[in-house]
Scaffold this motif. Sequence first.
Motif, mmCIF file in Angstrom:
data_model
loop_
_atom_site.group_PDB
_atom_site.id
_atom_site.type_symbol
_atom_site.label_atom_id
_atom_site.label_comp_id
_atom_site.label_asym_id
_atom_site.label_seq_id
_atom_site.Cartn_x
_atom_site.Cartn_y
_atom_site.Cartn_z
ATOM 1 N N ASN A 144 0.850 -1.187 0.000
ATOM 2 C CA ASN A 144 0.000 0.000 0.000
ATOM 3 C C ASN A 144 0.887 1.240 0.000
ATOM 4 O OD1 ASN A 144 -2.563 -1.313 0.267
ATOM 5 N ND2 ASN A 144 -2.072 -1.694 2.431
ATOM 6 N N GLY A 145 0.734 2.051 -1.032
ATOM 7 C CA GLY A 145 1.495 3.297 -1.094
ATOM 8 C C GLY A 145 0.605 4.494 -0.831
ATOM 9 N N ARG A 182 6.424 9.310 -4.889
ATOM 10 C CA ARG A 182 5.927 7.953 -4.623
ATOM 11 C C ARG A 182 6.620 7.250 -3.451
ATOM 12 N NH1 ARG A 182 2.889 5.967 -9.005
ATOM 13 N NH2 ARG A 182 3.513 3.801 -8.671
HETATM 14 N N1 GLU Z 1 0.952 -0.285 -4.801
HETATM 15 C C1 GLU Z 1 1.967 0.570 -5.364
HETATM 16 C C2 GLU Z 1 2.707 1.277 -4.234
HETATM 17 O O1 GLU Z 1 3.000 0.654 -3.273
HETATM 18 C C3 GLU Z 1 1.419 1.566 -6.360
HETATM 19 C C4 GLU Z 1 0.692 1.016 -7.533
HETATM 20 C C5 GLU Z 1 0.136 2.122 -8.388
HETATM 21 O O2 GLU Z 1 0.878 2.713 -9.171
HETATM 22 O O3 GLU Z 1 -1.048 2.448 -8.210
HETATM 23 O O4 GLU Z 1 2.996 2.434 -4.279
#
Ligand code: GLU
Length: 451
Positions: free
Chosen positions: A239-240, A342
């Motif tokens: 989860n980001g 990110r």
């Molecule tokens: N789940 C990914 C993260 O940990 C991001 C995936 C996305 O680009 O939505 O950031």
Amino acid sequence: MSRGQDIEALSPVAMTSIVTTDLIGVTRGRSFPSDELEHYRLGGCGWVPANSALTPQDLIAEDNPWGAYGDLRLIPDLDSRVSVGAGPDPFAPPLEFIHADIRETDGQPWAACPRTLLRNELEAYQALGIQVIAAFEHEFNLDTGGEQAEHLAFSLQAQRQGASFGGWLLAALRAAGVEPEMFLPEYGKHQYEVTCRPTQGLAAADRAVNVREITREIARQLGQRVSFAPKTAENAVCNGVHLHLSLQDLEGTPLLYDPQAVSGDDLSRLGQHWAAGVLKHLPALCAFTAPTPISYARLQPHHWSASYACLGLRNREASLRICPTVTIGGKPEAPQYNLEFRALDATASPHLAMAVVLMAGRLGIEQQLALNAVTDKVPDELSAEQRRASGIVPLPGNLPQALDCLRENRELRQLLPQALLDTYFAVKQKEVSLTEHLNAAQLCEHYGHLY
Ligand code: GLU
Ligand code: MG
């Protein structure tokens, strides 16, 4: 007639909470009867300095500057008030809270308040003739309880499994003025994402807190469980939190976009300096944006998160990404153009994380740093020599390394109040020592419950 019939029945008192979201991203505060707001409007309510030294494990780091001493006030910022009426559980009391700045008892700003830090940083941008627009995207795991059906990535079936939750969530976010956009099933099992519209500076970080707290509230009312932790199980997709940022001048003209830019990615000169600052300081920023031991299970190559300090055009392996613009129907590009940070997750304080990213970008602007570390490739697939030639450095591999990067980064440290830094190091060191005996699976489980 019995005497009891003359006595009016009780009804519960509606409460409003004055809250601060602390250095570890936990929202805390005190509550009063909502009809007494006037009494708390100016002077707020009491608060204790050492509360800022709480670890996610709910123990105060002893090595903090405050100990048993001192008194503070949580001063509510009425513009940030959130009111959500009855939701899926009609017996649950309404959710009402107001974000606060922490001040001394004489009204002076308190040095270790994350919201004040962000407020001050936005003022520094203002002095440069720049306003900041931002939006936080959140991914989370939703446990609806009982036997869970198969969750296929991005599928309508997965959307339907979460639809009851999502419908209430969007209603509550709307009521709170959060301007939700999308509720979508993600790649992971029982993983969803919620996005909201960008907004001005401080309100954007408040909005991130509102998203987290309202999501938890809806889960509580439905008897379900959510977790925003970066990784909730060893085989789980991470989860980001993605922080979208754009800069405008004080009249609202976008400053990051320049179709004439030589670089070919339309990033203006100012945007290049800003991005160069963020990338230069990124290893140290991780101490705040990826602030728990579990954050580093996510900051790995091929996780679509971030593992090297680089800028990428539409590249989800880049820690800083130039987001796509859509020209369908003649939509103008400049107002859409934004950079996405990110290397962030929901174990971070939104106010603190946004403040330090902005500080790094401002250093880049002020020092007119040249932008290197740009790639349209997956940075992990470049050779070490290629990375060295483009100035692409790896991000810290664990929290102690990130804390060392921060310790060694004098420029960034000088922009942060000493009291905040001392408290932060005390908390994070204690957190490392409380968790170092946990193996990878236990760490997922531990933080999965805490966040
Ligand atoms: N789940 C990914 C993260 O940990 C991001 C995936 C996305 O680009 O939505 O950031
Ligand atoms: Mg996503």
